[in-house]
Design an enzyme around this catalytic site. Structure first.
Site: not given
Length: 226
Positions: A14, A37, A110, A171
């Site tokens: 998540g 990213k 990450g 989540s």
């Protein structure tokens, strides 16, 4: 310099939706946001990556990838198999610092867990965080097995002298069981850091306007923004 790195206790935990929620909360405060990213794996050149998903959900965010590799593997392995240069921690730090000169907040997402290798020398997201002297927010699962993974991640951060901003459950189920309910109390103890939020299960499937309106309320007591 306002930089927060987002890691996890594993893959598919998540991180991207959590990063998007943080970005949405910061945008709601009127702050400019960039998401970095370092290594996107398992995505073809013409497909949307994690940074693109953050933009879709959160809104007008500057998105930057440093490298993209086609196979869904750890960045070091994916780069080697593709015959492409790896991403190194100093490159992540340099890119984040540059973005921080132009934005109020930089979120660095990450790949996989904290100690997934970026390069053959064993460079990781934790090394980038150390170079930046920036905190790491850890995204964890809700159920059984999460306490051990959170504890190991917290130990790895402390061993490297990296600050852990806290833990977010990536989540949270609509109908949590006994393990999930107990973990609300046990996760901060295991991780050695406060529990800062719960992202609802399926949040990434919300329409962007709904996502942006709800995101600030998923954090306890407020979004953990530097």
């Amino acid at each position: 310099m306002t930089i927060l790195l987002v890691s996890g206790t594993g893959t598919e935990i998540g991180k991207t939706v959590t990063t998007a929620a943080l970005a949405a909360a910061a945008l709601a405060e009127g702050r400019s946001v960039a998401v970095l990213k370092p290594a996107q794996t398992g995505v073809a050149p013409d497909e949307r990556g994690d940074a693109d998903e953050v933009v879709r959900l959160a809104g007008p965010v500057t998105a930057l990838e440093l490298a993209r590799y086609p196979e869904p593997l750890a960045p070091d392995t994916a780069a080697r198999r593709a015959g492409l240069p790896p991403v190194r921690p100093y490159e992540v730090a340099d890119a984040a610092q540059k973005l921080a000169t132009e934005h109020d907040l930089v979120l660095v997402e990450g790949a996989g867990g904290l100690l997934v290798r970026f390069d053959a020398e064993g460079g990781t997201l934790a090394d980038a965080a150390r170079l930046l002297a920036a905190p790491v927010l850890v995204v964890a699962a809700a159920g059984l097995g999460t306490l051990n993974a959170a504890a190991l991640t917290g130990e790895a951060l402390r061993a490297r002298g990296v600050e852990q901003a806290g833990v977010v459950i990536g989540s949270w189920p609509a109908e949590p069981g006994l393990a999930e309910r107990c973990n609300l109390d046990d996760l901060p103890v295991a991780a050695g850091a406060p529990l800062l939020g719960r992202i609802p299960e399926g949040a990434g499937a919300l329409a962007p306007p709904q996502f942006r309106a709800a995101a600030p309320g998923w954090f306890i007591p407020s979004p953990p923004l530097p």
